[in-house]
Structure formats: structure tokens, C-alpha cells
Design a protein around this motif. Structure first.
Motif, PDB file in Angstrom:
ATOM      1  N   ASP A  18      -6.213  33.698 -14.540  1.00 38.55           N
ATOM      2  CA  ASP A  18      -7.424  34.269 -13.949  1.00 38.55           C
ATOM      3  C   ASP A  18      -7.340  34.360 -12.429  1.00 38.55           C
ATOM      4  OD1 ASP A  18      -7.451  31.616 -13.385  1.00 38.55           O
ATOM      5  OD2 ASP A  18      -9.462  31.205 -14.173  1.00 38.55           O
ATOM      6  N   THR A  19      -6.117  34.244 -11.888  1.00 38.93           N
ATOM      7  CA  THR A  19      -5.811  34.339 -10.446  1.00 38.93           C
ATOM      8  C   THR A  19      -6.401  33.179  -9.652  1.00 38.93           C
ATOM      9  OG1 THR A  19      -7.739  35.680  -9.810  1.00 38.93           O
ATOM     10  CG2 THR A  19      -5.773  36.861 -10.593  1.00 38.93           C
ATOM     11  N   ARG A  20      -6.830  32.143 -10.317  1.00 41.86           N
ATOM     12  CA  ARG A  20      -7.335  30.967  -9.627  1.00 41.86           C
ATOM     13  C   ARG A  20      -6.173  30.039  -9.289  1.00 41.86           C
ATOM     14  NH1 ARG A  20     -12.061  26.966 -12.062  1.00 41.86           N
ATOM     15  NH2 ARG A  20     -12.661  25.987 -10.075  1.00 41.86           N
ATOM     16  N   ALA A  21      -6.206  29.461  -8.116  1.00 39.67           N
ATOM     17  CA  ALA A  21      -5.133  28.566  -7.683  1.00 39.67           C
ATOM     18  C   ALA A  21      -5.637  27.129  -7.647  1.00 39.67           C
ATOM     19  CB  ALA A  21      -4.615  28.970  -6.304  1.00 39.67           C
ATOM     20  N   TRP A  22      -4.717  26.188  -7.918  1.00 41.57           N
ATOM     21  CA  TRP A  22      -5.052  24.772  -8.010  1.00 41.57           C
ATOM     22  C   TRP A  22      -4.071  23.967  -7.171  1.00 41.57           C
ATOM     23  CZ3 TRP A  22      -8.883  22.995 -11.648  1.00 41.57           C
ATOM     24  CH2 TRP A  22      -9.405  24.001 -12.464  1.00 41.57           C
ATOM     25  N   LEU A  23      -4.564  22.831  -6.679  1.00 42.10           N
ATOM     26  CA  LEU A  23      -3.708  21.876  -5.987  1.00 42.10           C
ATOM     27  C   LEU A  23      -3.627  20.614  -6.836  1.00 42.10           C
ATOM     28  CD1 LEU A  23      -2.114  20.898  -3.486  1.00 42.10           C
ATOM     29  CD2 LEU A  23      -4.281  20.087  -2.539  1.00 42.10           C
ATOM     30  N   PHE A  24      -2.400  20.247  -7.251  1.00 38.21           N
ATOM     31  CA  PHE A  24      -2.165  19.088  -8.094  1.00 38.21           C
ATOM     32  C   PHE A  24      -1.279  18.085  -7.356  1.00 38.21           C
ATOM     33  CE2 PHE A  24      -4.021  21.518 -11.346  1.00 38.21           C
ATOM     34  CZ  PHE A  24      -4.133  20.776 -12.525  1.00 38.21           C
ATOM     35  N   THR A  25      -1.431  16.811  -7.719  1.00 45.65           N
ATOM     36  CA  THR A  25      -0.538  15.768  -7.217  1.00 45.65           C
ATOM     37  C   THR A  25      -0.042  14.945  -8.397  1.00 45.65           C
ATOM     38  OG1 THR A  25      -2.361  14.207  -6.861  1.00 45.65           O
ATOM     39  CG2 THR A  25      -1.705  15.601  -4.998  1.00 45.65           C
ATOM     40  N   LEU A  26       1.173  14.420  -8.258  1.00 44.63           N
ATOM     41  CA  LEU A  26       1.785  13.562  -9.268  1.00 44.63           C
ATOM     42  C   LEU A  26       2.171  12.258  -8.598  1.00 44.63           C
ATOM     43  CD1 LEU A  26       2.971  13.000 -12.077  1.00 44.63           C
ATOM     44  CD2 LEU A  26       5.071  14.154 -11.318  1.00 44.63           C
ATOM     45  N   THR A  27       1.532  11.162  -9.047  1.00 48.49           N
ATOM     46  CA  THR A  27       1.792   9.839  -8.485  1.00 48.49           C
ATOM     47  C   THR A  27       2.061   8.879  -9.633  1.00 48.49           C
ATOM     48  OG1 THR A  27       0.269  10.306  -6.669  1.00 48.49           O
ATOM     49  CG2 THR A  27       0.912   8.010  -6.991  1.00 48.49           C
ATOM     50  N   GLN A  28       3.289   8.335  -9.678  1.00 44.80           N
ATOM     51  CA  GLN A  28       3.665   7.389 -10.731  1.00 44.80           C
ATOM     52  C   GLN A  28       3.356   7.959 -12.120  1.00 44.80           C
ATOM     53  OE1 GLN A  28       1.715   3.706  -9.803  1.00 44.80           O
ATOM     54  NE2 GLN A  28       3.084   3.234  -8.095  1.00 44.80           N
ATOM     55  N   ASN A  29       3.786   9.214 -12.342  1.00 47.77           N
ATOM     56  CA  ASN A  29       3.623   9.910 -13.634  1.00 47.77           C
ATOM     57  C   ASN A  29       2.166  10.186 -13.989  1.00 47.77           C
ATOM     58  OD1 ASN A  29       6.422  10.026 -14.144  1.00 47.77           O
ATOM     59  ND2 ASN A  29       6.395   7.936 -14.981  1.00 47.77           N
ATOM     60  N   THR A  81       0.818  -1.223   0.000  1.00 47.98           N
ATOM     61  CA  THR A  81       0.000   0.000   0.000  1.00 47.98           C
ATOM     62  C   THR A  81       0.846   1.266   0.000  1.00 47.98           C
ATOM     63  OG1 THR A  81      -0.136  -0.045   2.428  1.00 47.98           O
ATOM     64  CG2 THR A  81      -1.890  -1.176   1.202  1.00 47.98           C
ATOM     65  N   GLU A  82       2.149   1.143  -0.175  1.00 46.17           N
ATOM     66  CA  GLU A  82       3.017   2.321  -0.162  1.00 46.17           C
ATOM     67  C   GLU A  82       2.662   3.249  -1.318  1.00 46.17           C
ATOM     68  OE1 GLU A  82       7.796   3.451  -0.383  1.00 46.17           O
ATOM     69  OE2 GLU A  82       7.103   1.385  -0.632  1.00 46.17           O
ATOM     70  N   SER A  83       2.675   4.549  -1.043  1.00 48.15           N
ATOM     71  CA  SER A  83       2.340   5.537  -2.058  1.00 48.15           C
ATOM     72  C   SER A  83       3.285   6.719  -1.940  1.00 48.15           C
ATOM     73  CB  SER A  83       0.882   5.998  -1.888  1.00 48.15           C
ATOM     74  OG  SER A  83       0.593   7.076  -2.755  1.00 48.15           O
ATOM     75  N   ARG A  84       3.885   7.069  -3.087  1.00 44.67           N
ATOM     76  CA  ARG A  84       4.755   8.238  -3.140  1.00 44.67           C
ATOM     77  C   ARG A  84       4.141   9.244  -4.102  1.00 44.67           C
ATOM     78  NH1 ARG A  84      10.983   5.864  -3.452  1.00 44.67           N
ATOM     79  NH2 ARG A  84      10.827   4.513  -1.601  1.00 44.67           N
ATOM     80  N   GLN A  85       4.129  10.486  -3.685  1.00 45.70           N
ATOM     81  CA  GLN A  85       3.539  11.505  -4.537  1.00 45.70           C
ATOM     82  C   GLN A  85       4.242  12.833  -4.333  1.00 45.70           C
ATOM     83  OE1 GLN A  85      -0.567  12.087  -3.542  1.00 45.70           O
ATOM     84  NE2 GLN A  85      -0.140  12.767  -1.457  1.00 45.70           N
ATOM     85  N   ALA A  86       4.108  13.678  -5.355  1.00 48.38           N
ATOM     86  CA  ALA A  86       4.620  15.048  -5.301  1.00 48.38           C
ATOM     87  C   ALA A  86       3.429  15.989  -5.472  1.00 48.38           C
ATOM     88  CB  ALA A  86       5.652  15.285  -6.393  1.00 48.38           C
ATOM     89  N   ARG A  87       3.386  17.024  -4.658  1.00 49.32           N
ATOM     90  CA  ARG A  87       2.261  17.954  -4.708  1.00 49.32           C
ATOM     91  C   ARG A  87       2.734  19.329  -5.152  1.00 49.32           C
ATOM     92  NH1 ARG A  87       0.245  16.691   1.261  1.00 49.32           N
ATOM     93  NH2 ARG A  87       2.495  16.687   1.468  1.00 49.32           N
TER      94      ARG A  87
END
Length: 536
Positions: free
Chosen positions: A516-527, A503-509
């Protein structure tokens, strides 16, 4: 130092009260050699134990070696306070305004009783007689300017002279020869002793400004006590009115609607009584006793305050659970108790002149929906602790205490904090997607951005697209689905459940800001890129 401006205080002290309370609870008498222990050390002793050499602060083994017949009892602070409460009630029967300092000691203003009984000494003798009638033996009273001096006066009194009166303005002279240990500030008194200041008089001789500069606010307060300038007011306790309402069922009732109908009158009585006292109930505990002998308890919190209809609704919800309003109970109900957990003055919850109180229309609408669909049908979001924002939100039923599932004050390594607090403050997103949206993030040359295990990017993010895409390379300027990135922060690398390979999980956020000054939260997991939330 004169007594002008200081309140004459009367302190009533019952020596060895922990011994008296513990002996009474265990069926013994305080005349036996008894020691009360707290954390393995002697907290209080009876007179018989002290005669054998048992002293406060000794370890249990040392105390028993000095007195083999010593009876050892465990200190219980709840029992100590509960046993002293009737003593205060006994005193309040002849004089109001009694304030408990600690179990075994209480204080009151001396002026009222002195004027009623003729003098301070006569009032003290009357109170001692009252305690003797209540079978509280050996009590002593001290009277002085301020509670601190009055307490020391009570302690220096003897079994023969049970009342010690310090004349008005005489507190500094009375306190001067006493030890600085009476200030009950070990760090301060240890320093004073090393400085050669062993008495309260020596400490009082220092300049007040110098004491404040050298010892701080706590030292300045202790200095006022040593000078006999204790101006703390004596505030009598407020006896809470009996607000609990009980409904007994004979014979037992096995239908929810019957219980709710019977509870209505008790709820009306409770609300009327609260109104007479100028109070509103914001926390209510409902105790339901069943024929099987079990008592089902639950504490309900109201976003505004409870009305009679609200009380009936909470009883019904607690009984029916997920059933209908006429569902059968698993065991017939024999008793329902309504116990106000918190009653506040009505003025503390009234709307201000220009509003500011809870919106009554919103509350009524949500409560109405809740009464029709069930307790858990209307929820509000509470932000708690966690690494990701999705796991930080807890859905709490409307009216329940807003307690998150995960405490926010715990350390959460890897939590999103933002690289630049000024540009990327640690704020919860306004929208968290129930299902993360697949996305692609591109560099300036049109390739997908990737991140190495060390957090190194293949290229700076310049744009992203949302939804499935079938091309690894795109022309950034030729598609309306592409969102240009004006600024970004990250990556923040995390590894979840590293101890479990399955169940190990590695991610980059990352946090992206578009034009338009809107902000987003993204994650990158295994490409695989995912849009998790947005900041509006």
C-alpha cells in the motif's frame, strides 16, 4: 576617475581610542604610557608609550622591556563600543545620520553638514569643536569620495592640520602612493607584495576583469577601493525607541493575580507605543524582582506577535509556575520589567493577499487552552539531533523558541540516512509509536529473519506481522495479519553505550515498504523485532 556618482563622505577618527576607553574605565589618563593588550599582544598604545618604543603587535614582555613604567590594560570590545556610543550621540545632536564604522571611528554624508554650515571645512571644524566640548581630544576628520578614501584622509591628517579634504574626483590620486596593507586583507596584500605591487596605485592599474578572474570577489572589491571607486553608502544608525516598561510595587505584592492586574496597564502602554511606531513585538523578556533581592528573568517567544493580554499571560505564567492563578509567591514582588527583545515592522508579519500568514484561529485556540491549563500544556514538536527518530523529537511549549534538546548540526554516527537516498530519503517519520510494537519479520521459507554481528541476514524479508505471535513458522499466504514487503533497505547496525556492559545495546534497523506504499521503520534487538515508526 571622477567623483561623479560617488557620495562625499566624512570620517571622524579619534586616535588611540582603545587606550582612551580603557584608561577612562580604569581611572587613568591617556597621557600616561599605556598599552592595551589583546591575546597577549599590543593592540593600541598611547603617545607616551610610542615615544618609548612600544609598537602595535609587540608581545607584552617586549613592550615592558622597552618601557618599564608601562601600564598594561586588557582590551574589552564591549567596553570599547559602550564608551564610544555617547560620542556618537554627541555628534547626532548637531547632525543626523552618523554611522559607526568601529569604536573610535564613525562616518556621515558630507553634503548635509556642508550645505548647512557653508562648506565641508566649516562643517568639519564645527564637529571638532563639538567633540572638544564633550572632552574628546585630538579628533581628526577626513573628507573624500567614499568612506575608504575619507578614512585614509583622516589618518594622514596631523595634530596641527586636523582636517584633510580630498577634492572631488581626487581620491585615486590621493590613494595611489599609499600601501596596499591599508586594504586589511592579509592574504591578498601578501600576494600583491610578492607580485611587486606594493602601492594602491600599482594595484589600481590592473584590469578589473583580470583582478576578478585572478583574485575573486574579495579582490575585485579591494581593487575598487584602490581605484577610489568606493560606492558604499553611509547609513546612519537608527536609534531604537525606549520601549521598556517598569512596574514598581510599594508595598511588595505576594499574590499572582495582584501582579497580573497591575501589569495590565503597562502592557497596554507597551502595545500602544509599538503600534504608533509601526512595530510588533515577537520576543519579550520579563524580569521579576523580588523582595529577597533575586531577579527572575525569562525570554518569551510569540508565534505571531504579543498583544496586551498575551503579555499579562506570560507574566502570570512566569510567576505561578505550576500553581494556581491565586497561588502565593515564595517571595513578594517589588518590580516587574517588560523588555521587548525583538520588535519587527508590522508589515513583515502581515498576511499576504492570498493568505500565507499564521492561522489566527489556531493561534487563539491554542493560546486559550494554554491560558487555562498552563504554559506546558500545549506543545509542538521540534526535530533535533540523534541516532533514532524517537530521541530526535523535542516537545516545546507553544510560543517558546523552537530549540531542540539535541543540536541537529552535530555528527551523529549511526543515524538513519537510508541506503538509497532516491528511494529512502532522510525524512522524519509521520508517526512515532510511544511504545514500540512487537513484530515478527519472515523470510520466504516462513522462518524468522535474523541478523549476524557482521550484518548478514538469514534470509530476505518478505513479510511481517504486528503484535504478539505464537508461532516461529507461519504460512505467509494464509493469514490476513501478514503484511507483504514490496521493498526494503538495511540493515544499519548500531551499538549504544558500548563502554558499559550493563546498559550496552546492539540493534539492527530496517526500512520496509508494503504494497500500500506505506513505509515502516523496524529494529531488531536480540532477535526481538519492534516496529518503531511509520512513514505515511
Amino acid at each position: 576617475m571622477s567623483g561623479r556618482g560617488l557620495t562625499r563622505s566624512m570620517v571622524i577618527w579619534v586616535p588611540d581610542w582603545p587606550v582612551v576607553a580603557a584608561a577612562g574605565a580604569s581611572g587613568r589618563v591617556a597621557e600616561e604610557p599605556i598599552a592595551v593588550l589583546e591575546k597577549g599582544k599590543v593592540l593600541a598604545t598611547s603617545a607616551a608609550a610610542r615615544a618609548e618604543g612600544v609598537r602595535r603587535g609587540q608581545r607584552a614582555r617586549d613592550a615592558q622591556s622597552r618601557c618599564p613604567e608601562l601600564v598594561v590594560l586588557k582590551y574589552d570590545p564591549v567596553l570599547d563600543a559602550r564608551a564610544f556610543d555617547p560620542v556618537i550621540s554627541c555628534l547626532e545632536a548637531i547632525t543626523p545620520g552618523v554611522q559607526m564604522i568601529r569604536p573610535g571611528m564613525c562616518a556621515l554624508k558630507a553634503r548635509g553638514p556642508a550645505r548647512f554650515y557653508g562648506s565641508e571645512e566649516a562643517a568639519a571644524e564645527k564637529l571638532l569643536d563639538r567633540l572638544e566640548t564633550y572632552d574628546v581630544q585630538g579628533s581628526r576628520i577626513g573628507i573624500a569620495d567614499g568612506p575608504f578614501a575619507a578614512e585614509q584622509a583622516a589618518r594622514v591628517s596631523s595634530a596641527r592640520t586636523r582636517v584633510h579634504v580630498v577634492p572631488p574626483g581626487g581620491s585615486p590620486e590621493f590613494l595611489a602612493p599609499l600601501s596596499v596593507d591599508l586594504l586589511e586583507q592579509p592574504a591578498l596584500t601578501d600576494l600583491l607584495r610578492r607580485l611587486g605591487l606594493r602601492s594602491l596605485g600599482a594595484f589600481a592599474g590592473l584590469s578589473g576583469s583580470e583582478v576578478l578572474t585572478r583574485f575573486g570577489p574579495d579582490g575585485a572589491f579591494a581593487h575598487r577601493l584602490a581605484r577610489g571607486a568606493d560606492d558604499r553608502p553611509v547609513t546612519g544608525r537608527e536609534i531604537p525607541p525606549e520601549l521598556t516598561r517598569t512596574v514598581d510595587f510599594e508595598p511588595a505584592v505576594d499574590r499572582v493575580d495582584q501582579v497580573a492586574f497591575a501589569v495590565r496597564s503597562a502592557a497596554d502602554e507597551l502595545v500602544v507605543r509599538l503600534t504608533e511606531l509601526g512595530l510588533v513585538c515577537t520576543t519579550l523578556r520579563v524580569e521579576v524582582g523580588t523582595e529577597s533581592g533575586r531577579v527572575h528573568e525569562r525570554e518569551w517567544l510569540h508565534p505571531r506577535w504579543f498583544t496586551a493580554a498575551d503579555v499579562v499571560d506570560r507574566v502570570r505564567w512566569q510567576l505561578q509556575g505550576s500553581g494556581t492563578a491565586t497561588s502565593e509567591l515564595t517571595s513578594p514582588v517589588v518590580r516587574v520589567r517588560l523588555v521587548p527583545g525583538q520588535a519587527d515592522p508590522v508589515g513583515a508579519h502581515a498576511d499576504g493577499l492570498w493568505g500565507g500568514g499564521p492561522d489566527e484561529r489556531i493561534h487563539r485556540a491554542l493560546s486559550r487552552v494554554q491560558s487555562m491549563l498552563g504554559h506546558g500544556a500545549v506543545v509542538s514538536v521540534v526535530i533535533g539531533g540523534g541516532r533514532g527518530f524517537a530521541e530526535r523529537q523535542t516537545l516545546v511549549p507553544w510560543g517558546d523558541p523552537p530549540v531542540p534538546a539535541r543540536p541537529p548540526d552535530q555528527p551523529w554516527p549511526g543515524a538513519i540516512t537510508g541506503a538509497d537516498p532516491k528511494r529512502w530519503p532522510t525524512l522524519a517519520p509521520t508517526t512515532i509509536f510511544p511504545e514500540p510494537i512487537p513484530a515478527k519479520v519472515f523470510a520466504a521459507d516462513g522462518t524468522l529473519v535474523s541478523v549476524t554481528a557482521r550484518g548478514e541476514l538469514s534470509g530476505a524479508p518478505v513479510a511481517f506481522t504486528l503484535g504478539p505471535s505464537d508461532g516461529a513458522r507461519v504460512q505467509v499466504a494464509d493469514s490476513n495479519k501478514i503484511h507483504p514487503i514490496s521493498s526494503w533497505a538495511g540493515p544499519w547496525l548500531t551499538t549504544d553505550r558500548w563502554w558499559d556492559p550493563a546498559t550496552e545495546s546492539r540493534q539492527a534497523r530496517f526500512q520496509f515498504q508494503t504494497a500500500d506504499t506505506r513505509a515502516w521503520l523496524f529494529t531488531l534487538t536480540q532477535n526481538n523485532w519492534r516496529a518503531q515508526a511509520t512513514y505515511d
